[in-house]
Enzyme design. Sequence first.
Site, PDB file in Angstrom:
ATOM      1  NE  ARG A 146      50.287  35.928  45.121  1.00 50.45           N
ATOM      2  CZ  ARG A 146      50.385  37.344  45.433  1.00 50.45           C
ATOM      3  NH1 ARG A 146      50.787  37.570  46.557  1.00 50.45           N
ATOM      4  NH2 ARG A 146      50.037  37.868  44.467  1.00 50.45           N
ATOM      5  CG  HIS A 237      45.099  30.189  43.095  1.00 56.56           C
ATOM      6  ND1 HIS A 237      46.032  30.944  43.550  1.00 56.56           N
ATOM      7  CD2 HIS A 237      44.540  30.889  41.922  1.00 56.56           C
ATOM      8  CE1 HIS A 237      45.835  31.975  43.023  1.00 56.56           C
ATOM      9  NE2 HIS A 237      45.304  31.902  42.023  1.00 56.56           N
ATOM     10  NE  ARG A 240      45.794  34.983  45.239  1.00 54.60           N
ATOM     11  CZ  ARG A 240      46.256  36.190  45.849  1.00 54.60           C
ATOM     12  NH1 ARG A 240      46.190  36.285  47.152  1.00 54.60           N
ATOM     13  NH2 ARG A 240      46.958  37.252  45.120  1.00 54.60           N
ATOM     14  CG  HIS A 263      46.526  41.202  42.533  1.00 47.44           C
ATOM     15  ND1 HIS A 263      45.236  41.058  42.054  1.00 47.44           N
ATOM     16  CD2 HIS A 263      47.045  39.872  42.652  1.00 47.44           C
ATOM     17  CE1 HIS A 263      44.978  39.578  42.248  1.00 47.44           C
ATOM     18  NE2 HIS A 263      46.249  39.057  42.387  1.00 47.44           N
TER      19      HIS A 263
END
Length: 307
Positions: A146, A237, A240, A263
């Site tokens: 991130r 992002h 990512r 996550h």
Amino acid sequence: MQTDLEQFLEHLRSERQLSPRTLEAYRHDLTGLRDYLHEQGVSDWSMVDTEYLRRFVARRHEQGLSGRSLQRALSSVRSLYRYLIRERRCRHNPALDLRAPKSPRKLPRALDADLTARLLNESDDDDWLAIRDHAMLELFYSSGLRLAELAGLDVHELDLTAGEVRVLGKGNKTRIVPVGRHAREALQRWLKVRLLVDSPDQPLFVGKQGRRLTTRAIQLRVRQRGVQQIGQHLHPHMLRHSFASHILESSGDLRAVQELLGHADISTTQIYTHLDFQHLAQVYDQSHPRARKSADKPGAPKNRDES
């Protein structure tokens, strides 16, 4: 109603010490509701019930307000009524069980393999900024970080010998993720020219003044590199997302991608990588022996005319 609203905003400012930007969001949401209620002949917050709020949400939704924005507005209303109840100006919270309509979750586009290769193509440029920016791009894509995670990295959290980096993610959870060969080479090149920083935490990515790069500065550099290398605006992002998509396409291992991305819930990974239940069901139907119809079995007739 305006007096109550101003006193509530002052409460947020003085007691909860919210930022000016957050206070402005509260003011915008609640002023919109107050104006709507005035149109309906409502002159006191205590007169508002759930039906008034439901109609207000429906009108704003018809005007194009997203589900996320409406949910934020309802959160502001719930906070207002908690305050009014505490101050004994109201006895109920009409927004307590009201939910905004959901909006489809928008995901960043993933770069394909060819565009990614063009973006990360290393030049012979020995410019200090070019070396640093190339190392940032490689690390973003190699490890799926991130923006805030990369900005917060310190030198000691990077182990190029082991090929891994220790990352502090959401919820202050630490995870260790691999660093690929190309990223390790780019980082080794960067560390050779990186300014010595007189700071106990030794930030990994710094500006020319030796200070840690802010997330905004990283965003701007990534965007600029995207325009220069592949002719399009680029956001961290997107790298990512490309990392997750490419790993999943190659391995099909959803659990591994979940761990790499940090996550907590695998359902987040499913959404993030464009895997929904319909797709999973299709894969099951095509691959599971007990899910196939008899006509799909090897040697079985496809229809009666062929038998």
